[in-house]
Write a protein that holds these residues in place. Structure first.
Motif, PDB file in Angstrom:
ATOM      1  N   ALA A 353       0.835  -1.210   0.000  1.00 56.38           N
ATOM      2  CA  ALA A 353       0.000   0.000   0.000  1.00 56.38           C
ATOM      3  C   ALA A 353       0.866   1.255   0.000  1.00 56.38           C
ATOM      4  CB  ALA A 353      -0.933  -0.010   1.211  1.00 56.38           C
ATOM      5  N   LEU A 354       1.965   1.222   0.745  1.00 53.57           N
ATOM      6  CA  LEU A 354       2.835   2.405   0.818  1.00 53.57           C
ATOM      7  C   LEU A 354       3.518   2.704  -0.508  1.00 53.57           C
ATOM      8  CD1 LEU A 354       4.686   2.489   4.264  1.00 53.57           C
ATOM      9  CD2 LEU A 354       2.970   4.057   3.381  1.00 53.57           C
ATOM     10  N   GLU A 355       3.591   1.720  -1.412  1.00 53.93           N
ATOM     11  CA  GLU A 355       4.176   1.989  -2.723  1.00 53.93           C
ATOM     12  C   GLU A 355       3.415   3.100  -3.439  1.00 53.93           C
ATOM     13  OE1 GLU A 355       4.342  -1.572  -4.987  1.00 53.93           O
ATOM     14  OE2 GLU A 355       5.748  -2.582  -3.650  1.00 53.93           O
ATOM     15  N   TYR A 356       2.138   3.241  -3.125  1.00 57.51           N
ATOM     16  CA  TYR A 356       1.311   4.259  -3.779  1.00 57.51           C
ATOM     17  C   TYR A 356       1.428   5.625  -3.104  1.00 57.51           C
ATOM     18  CZ  TYR A 356      -0.804   0.493  -6.435  1.00 57.51           C
ATOM     19  OH  TYR A 356      -1.008  -0.568  -7.283  1.00 57.51           O
ATOM     20  N   THR A 357       2.296   5.748  -2.119  1.00 59.91           N
ATOM     21  CA  THR A 357       2.507   7.039  -1.461  1.00 59.91           C
ATOM     22  C   THR A 357       3.866   7.635  -1.826  1.00 59.91           C
ATOM     23  OG1 THR A 357       3.561   6.138   0.538  1.00 59.91           O
ATOM     24  CG2 THR A 357       1.158   6.179   0.484  1.00 59.91           C
ATOM     25  N   ALA A 358       4.562   7.003  -2.758  1.00 61.23           N
ATOM     26  CA  ALA A 358       5.911   7.474  -3.114  1.00 61.23           C
ATOM     27  C   ALA A 358       5.853   8.889  -3.685  1.00 61.23           C
ATOM     28  CB  ALA A 358       6.552   6.522  -4.113  1.00 61.23           C
ATOM     29  N   VAL A 359       6.936   9.612  -3.499  1.00 59.73           N
ATOM     30  CA  VAL A 359       7.060  10.978  -4.020  1.00 59.73           C
ATOM     31  C   VAL A 359       7.999  10.917  -5.208  1.00 59.73           C
ATOM     32  CG1 VAL A 359       7.688  13.356  -3.506  1.00 59.73           C
ATOM     33  CG2 VAL A 359       6.717  11.895  -1.717  1.00 59.73           C
ATOM     34  N   ALA A 360       7.482  11.194  -6.402  1.00 61.24           N
ATOM     35  CA  ALA A 360       8.264  11.051  -7.624  1.00 61.24           C
ATOM     36  C   ALA A 360       8.945  12.358  -7.999  1.00 61.24           C
ATOM     37  CB  ALA A 360       7.362  10.594  -8.760  1.00 61.24           C
ATOM     38  N   LEU A 406       3.936   6.379  11.887  1.00 61.66           N
ATOM     39  CA  LEU A 406       4.595   6.935  10.705  1.00 61.66           C
ATOM     40  C   LEU A 406       3.652   6.936   9.508  1.00 61.66           C
ATOM     41  CD1 LEU A 406       6.975   8.030   9.177  1.00 61.66           C
ATOM     42  CD2 LEU A 406       7.893   5.705   8.981  1.00 61.66           C
ATOM     43  N   ALA A 407       2.897   5.863   9.312  1.00 61.65           N
ATOM     44  CA  ALA A 407       1.951   5.818   8.196  1.00 61.65           C
ATOM     45  C   ALA A 407       0.890   6.907   8.338  1.00 61.65           C
ATOM     46  CB  ALA A 407       1.296   4.438   8.125  1.00 61.65           C
ATOM     47  N   ILE A 408       0.442   7.147   9.560  1.00 62.35           N
ATOM     48  CA  ILE A 408      -0.549   8.208   9.792  1.00 62.35           C
ATOM     49  C   ILE A 408       0.027   9.571   9.435  1.00 62.35           C
ATOM     50  CG2 ILE A 408      -1.855   9.408  11.580  1.00 62.35           C
ATOM     51  CD1 ILE A 408      -2.160   6.711  13.004  1.00 62.35           C
ATOM     52  N   VAL A 409       1.279   9.808   9.820  1.00 65.20           N
ATOM     53  CA  VAL A 409       1.907  11.104   9.536  1.00 65.20           C
ATOM     54  C   VAL A 409       2.154  11.264   8.035  1.00 65.20           C
ATOM     55  CG1 VAL A 409       3.973  12.489   9.951  1.00 65.20           C
ATOM     56  CG2 VAL A 409       2.920  11.255  11.836  1.00 65.20           C
ATOM     57  N   ILE A 410       2.512  10.167   7.332  1.00 68.01           N
ATOM     58  CA  ILE A 410       2.662  10.235   5.875  1.00 68.01           C
ATOM     59  C   ILE A 410       1.329  10.602   5.232  1.00 68.01           C
ATOM     60  CG2 ILE A 410       3.092   8.846   3.809  1.00 68.01           C
ATOM     61  CD1 ILE A 410       5.201   7.314   5.413  1.00 68.01           C
ATOM     62  N   ALA A 416      -2.216  17.244   3.277  1.00 65.15           N
ATOM     63  CA  ALA A 416      -1.911  18.680   3.289  1.00 65.15           C
ATOM     64  C   ALA A 416      -1.474  19.180   1.914  1.00 65.15           C
ATOM     65  CB  ALA A 416      -0.821  18.975   4.320  1.00 65.15           C
ATOM     66  N   GLN A 417      -0.891  18.275   1.093  1.00 61.77           N
ATOM     67  CA  GLN A 417      -0.466  18.654  -0.249  1.00 61.77           C
ATOM     68  C   GLN A 417      -1.592  18.502  -1.271  1.00 61.77           C
ATOM     69  OE1 GLN A 417       2.668  19.904  -0.243  1.00 61.77           O
ATOM     70  NE2 GLN A 417       2.569  19.334   1.936  1.00 61.77           N
ATOM     71  N   GLY A 418      -2.755  17.999  -0.819  1.00 67.38           N
ATOM     72  CA  GLY A 418      -3.857  17.780  -1.736  1.00 67.38           C
ATOM     73  C   GLY A 418      -3.786  16.453  -2.464  1.00 67.38           C
ATOM     74  N   HIS A 419      -2.944  15.530  -1.993  1.00 66.64           N
ATOM     75  CA  HIS A 419      -2.797  14.217  -2.637  1.00 66.64           C
ATOM     76  C   HIS A 419      -3.761  13.227  -1.983  1.00 66.64           C
ATOM     77  CE1 HIS A 419       1.670  15.595  -3.219  1.00 66.64           C
ATOM     78  NE2 HIS A 419       0.820  16.264  -3.993  1.00 66.64           N
ATOM     79  N   ARG A 420      -5.002  13.275  -2.394  1.00 67.04           N
ATOM     80  CA  ARG A 420      -6.024  12.466  -1.723  1.00 67.04           C
ATOM     81  C   ARG A 420      -5.774  10.974  -1.900  1.00 67.04           C
ATOM     82  NH1 ARG A 420     -11.276  11.039  -3.487  1.00 67.04           N
ATOM     83  NH2 ARG A 420     -10.949  12.346  -5.315  1.00 67.04           N
ATOM     84  N   ARG A 421      -5.397  10.543  -3.097  1.00 69.47           N
ATOM     85  CA  ARG A 421      -5.174   9.120  -3.346  1.00 69.47           C
ATOM     86  C   ARG A 421      -4.007   8.586  -2.527  1.00 69.47           C
ATOM     87  NH1 ARG A 421      -9.833   7.462  -5.656  1.00 69.47           N
ATOM     88  NH2 ARG A 421     -10.528   9.073  -7.113  1.00 69.47           N
ATOM     89  N   GLN A 422      -2.914   9.359  -2.479  1.00 71.06           N
ATOM     90  CA  GLN A 422      -1.765   8.911  -1.693  1.00 71.06           C
ATOM     91  C   GLN A 422      -2.095   8.867  -0.213  1.00 71.06           C
ATOM     92  OE1 GLN A 422      -1.783  11.035  -4.248  1.00 71.06           O
ATOM     93  NE2 GLN A 422       0.228  11.244  -5.234  1.00 71.06           N
ATOM     94  N   ALA A 423      -2.884   9.832   0.252  1.00 74.83           N
ATOM     95  CA  ALA A 423      -3.277   9.828   1.665  1.00 74.83           C
ATOM     96  C   ALA A 423      -4.129   8.599   1.985  1.00 74.83           C
ATOM     97  CB  ALA A 423      -4.047  11.105   1.994  1.00 74.83           C
ATOM     98  N   GLU A 424      -5.040   8.238   1.077  1.00 78.87           N
ATOM     99  CA  GLU A 424      -5.857   7.042   1.280  1.00 78.87           C
ATOM    100  C   GLU A 424      -4.985   5.790   1.326  1.00 78.87           C
ATOM    101  OE1 GLU A 424      -8.677   7.051  -1.858  1.00 78.87           O
ATOM    102  OE2 GLU A 424      -9.904   8.683  -1.026  1.00 78.87           O
ATOM    103  N   ALA A 426      -1.869   5.617   2.316  1.00 77.49           N
ATOM    104  CA  ALA A 426      -1.154   5.601   3.594  1.00 77.49           C
ATOM    105  C   ALA A 426      -2.069   5.148   4.724  1.00 77.49           C
ATOM    106  CB  ALA A 426      -0.589   6.991   3.887  1.00 77.49           C
ATOM    107  N   HIS A 427      -3.329   5.569   4.702  1.00 77.96           N
ATOM    108  CA  HIS A 427      -4.274   5.105   5.722  1.00 77.96           C
ATOM    109  C   HIS A 427      -4.526   3.600   5.582  1.00 77.96           C
ATOM    110  CE1 HIS A 427      -5.258   8.790   7.742  1.00 77.96           C
ATOM    111  NE2 HIS A 427      -5.604   9.408   6.632  1.00 77.96           N
ATOM    112  N   THR A 428      -4.539   3.096   4.353  1.00 76.64           N
ATOM    113  CA  THR A 428      -4.679   1.647   4.152  1.00 76.64           C
ATOM    114  C   THR A 428      -3.496   0.910   4.761  1.00 76.64           C
ATOM    115  OG1 THR A 428      -5.931   1.997   2.103  1.00 76.64           O
ATOM    116  CG2 THR A 428      -4.896  -0.165   2.413  1.00 76.64           C
ATOM    117  N   ALA A 429      -2.293   1.432   4.547  1.00 72.99           N
ATOM    118  CA  ALA A 429      -1.105   0.820   5.150  1.00 72.99           C
ATOM    119  C   ALA A 429      -1.198   0.840   6.670  1.00 72.99           C
ATOM    120  CB  ALA A 429       0.151   1.556   4.679  1.00 72.99           C
ATOM    121  N   ALA A 430      -1.659   1.963   7.224  1.00 74.69           N
ATOM    122  CA  ALA A 430      -1.796   2.053   8.682  1.00 74.69           C
ATOM    123  C   ALA A 430      -2.794   1.024   9.206  1.00 74.69           C
ATOM    124  CB  ALA A 430      -2.233   3.467   9.070  1.00 74.69           C
ATOM    125  N   ALA A 431      -3.867   0.774   8.459  1.00 78.05           N
ATOM    126  CA  ALA A 431      -4.861  -0.211   8.895  1.00 78.05           C
ATOM    127  C   ALA A 431      -4.254  -1.611   8.949  1.00 78.05           C
ATOM    128  CB  ALA A 431      -6.063  -0.183   7.947  1.00 78.05           C
TER     129      ALA A 431
END
Length: 584
Positions: A353-360, A406-410, A416-424, A426-431
């Motif tokens: 899940a965290l793979e989808y939160t990467a910063v390119a 850490l996943a929650i903070v990511i 905060a950057q408006g990246h709704r998909r990446q935030a979702e 990260a929440h999946t990873a936290a779950a």
């Protein structure tokens, strides 16, 4: 809306698919909703119209062109989100005209545009089929059609009140997310009864081989150990150009090779070599010169994770976030195979899940990435130990609690950057991490809770005062109201008895701003304090029944003698007659 396009050579075969039953009989009532002139034959609603007639009409300009055209068939699918309302044929027709105009098939006001049709056959999506030779006998200019089409779809979504997918259409998002499997790959996995496609399994294997690797030689050796074949592609000069990977298979068609870029943007040769350039710290050996204890490695890794959390929670630079996300995936990819089976799957799913939160499009900060990669290396170096019991189980709960935070903070940073998909994501990873954490933390926390509720009132009051002095007022009130306060109080009492300064321990554990984002600040403080003060794993006190059982087992063990290897066990001597009478 989601849209994809492909090209082909056979117009009739494409029409047979659109008007046919589909691969799973999912096509119902196929019919035209729009065409280049509004008068194209429709075999779905007109019994006298045939697919051959529609093919001839679409191919008219291709035939007139007089020269071979490579892949003259343009096939684009446009699908609404499952949660969107059903669109009418008129709405789909309007959307199709806007899409072909944006793609360059039939621009608005251009009488010489290509011929095209839009077929609707259920499931809230349409297929646009066009031939790419224009009426003026030139070929359509379709370069960049995907970007133009997606831009138009964003306008359509907002106009029709459909789900907004605009965040997934940015260059940064495209570059960051793992490459998606194609339709044939998905069908093959389904046919073989596999949960993941070959591409996904290969990507996971490559990431695990890369996690904590010090250099290319170690990375390639790990690939070989997993059974992954690889090839280093080279330029005519002999310099390395890229990697290719493949999973061995005995199925029809042979193995399918994937380049690093076909797996993920950060698995190309230059990106992998960037990780090697950051370096790693070798794990500290134990006193006997061998690998350190798994529990120690997990405690150290949790400290690195806490530092990474504090970095992201304190107005970080983008390169710092990129480094932390990349390093966290490496930590998870080494923690999963070295963890007990009960939590291995959840940790692996958190990593995916965290793979989808990467910063390119950002070069990761080397110092932050080195710390996380070094932690991953030590986790792998020390192995799995005793399967998660005792100190190792407590250490695993500690690092999982840190990773949840850490996943929650990511997620908070991406939101905060408006990246709704990446935030979702990260929440999946936290779950997933919460689930794994609960499987390790439940028993020790229950033991600590029992101890905390048995503490004398003056001891509780003293630790409550220390907590209020160490934490901001709102956080202290939250901790004291939690069910986890009793476990924290028991930990503070244990640390005090061991000679530690409770006030200093609390101040150090609560010194990071990230504590406010935790699901349970009391649990985070409990694990941090136990780690920092090196308290032993909490074990329940033995009951009278436990002591009787232990004594019985001890008598049973001492009543049997061990026979040395290579000798024959002698049968026991019969008792003397008088002894036999006494034992009847």
């Amino acid at each position: 809306m989601i849209t994809t396009a492909r090209s082909g050579r056979n117009t009739l075969k494409a029409l047979e698919y659109l008007y046919g039953p589909g691969r799973r009989n999912e096509h119902t009532d196929p019919h035209l909703v729009a065409s280049w002139d509004g008068f194209a034959p429709d075999p779905g609603r007109d019994r006298e119209a045939t697919l051959a007639q529609l093919r001839d009409a679409l191919d008219l300009h291709v035939v007139r062109y007089g020269r071979p055209v490579a892949k003259h068939v343009y096939h684009r699918m446009v699908r609404a989100d499952p949660g969107d309302r059903d669109l009418s044929d008129e709405e789909w027709g309007t959307i199709a005209r806007r899409v072909v105009a944006a793609a360059g098939i039939a621009p608005d006001g251009d009488p010489d545009g290509c011929r095209w049709v839009a077929v609707h056959h259920g499931d809230n999506h349409i297929h646009i089929l066009a031939t790419t030779v224009r009426a003026d006998l030139t070929q359509a200019r379709l370069r960049g059609d995907q970007y133009r089409t997606e831009t138009e779809l964003t306008r359509i979504e907002r106009q029709y009140g459909l789900k907004d997918w605009s965040e997934t259409r940015t260059p940064e998002y495209r570059a960051a997310i793992p490459k998606r499997a194609k339709g044939p790959e998905l069908r093959k996995a389904e046919r073989l009864g596999q949960e993941e496609t070959g591409r996904a399994r290969l990507r996971t294997g490559v990431r695990r081989a890369l996690a904590g690797a010090a250099g290319e030689e170690e990375f390639l050796a790990r690939l070989t150990a997993q059974g992954i074949e690889f090839e280093v592609r080279r330029l005519p000069s002999g310099d390395a150009r890229g990697y290719k990977f493949v999973l061995p298979t005995s199925g029809p068609g042979g193995p399918v090779w994937f380049s690093g870029s076909q797996l993920a943007a950060d698995l190309t040769l230059p990106k992998i070599h960037e990780r090697f350039a950051t370096g790693v710290d070798e794990p500290a050996p134990s006193r006997r010169g061998g690998p350190g204890r798994p529990a120690t490695a997990r405690y150290r890794a949790s400290t690195s994770v806490d530092h990474a959390t504090a970095t992201i929670d304190d107005e970080p630079r983008v390169d710092q976030v990129a480094a932390v996300v990349s390093g966290t995936i490496e930590v998870l990819d080494t923690l999963a195979p070295t963890s007990p089976v009960l939590s291995r799957k959840e940790i692996n799913q958190a990593a995916r899940a965290l793979e989808y939160t990467a910063v390119a499009r950002t070069r990761a900060a080397r110092s932050d990435q080195r710390a996380m990669r070094s932690a991953a290396r030590e986790l792998l170096y020390t192995g799995s130990g005793n399967g998660g019991r005792g100190d190792e189980g407590t250490a695993t709960a500690t690092i999982l609690a840190s990773l949840v935070l850490l996943a929650i903070v990511i997620a908070k940073w991406h939101a905060a950057q408006g990246h709704r998909r990446q935030a979702e994501a990260a929440h999946t990873a936290a779950a997933h991490l919460r689930t794994a954490y609960g499987r390790h933390a439940g028993r020790p926390l229950a033991v600590l809770d029992t101890r905390g509720r048995q503490l004398p009132e003056p001891v509780l009051d003293r630790h409550e005062t220390a907590l209020r002095q160490a934490l901001p007022a709102d956080q202290a009130v939250r901790v004291l109201a939690e069910d986890g306060w009793a476990a924290l109080a028991a930990t503070l009492a244990e640390a005090e008895q061991a000679g530690h300064d409770v006030q200093a321990l609390l101040s150090r554990a609560a010194g990071q701003r990230d504590l406010a984002d935790a699901d349970s600040p009391a649990a985070v403080l409990t694990w941090r304090i136990r780690r920092n003060s090196r308290l032993p794993a909490p074990v329940p006190k033995a009951t009278a029944e436990d002591r009787r059982t232990s004594a019985a087992r001890s008598r049973s063990a001492t009543g049997h003698t061990t026979t040395p290897a290579g000798t024959t066990a002698q049968p026991p001597r019969p008792p003397a007659p008088d002894q036999a009478r006494r034992t009847r």
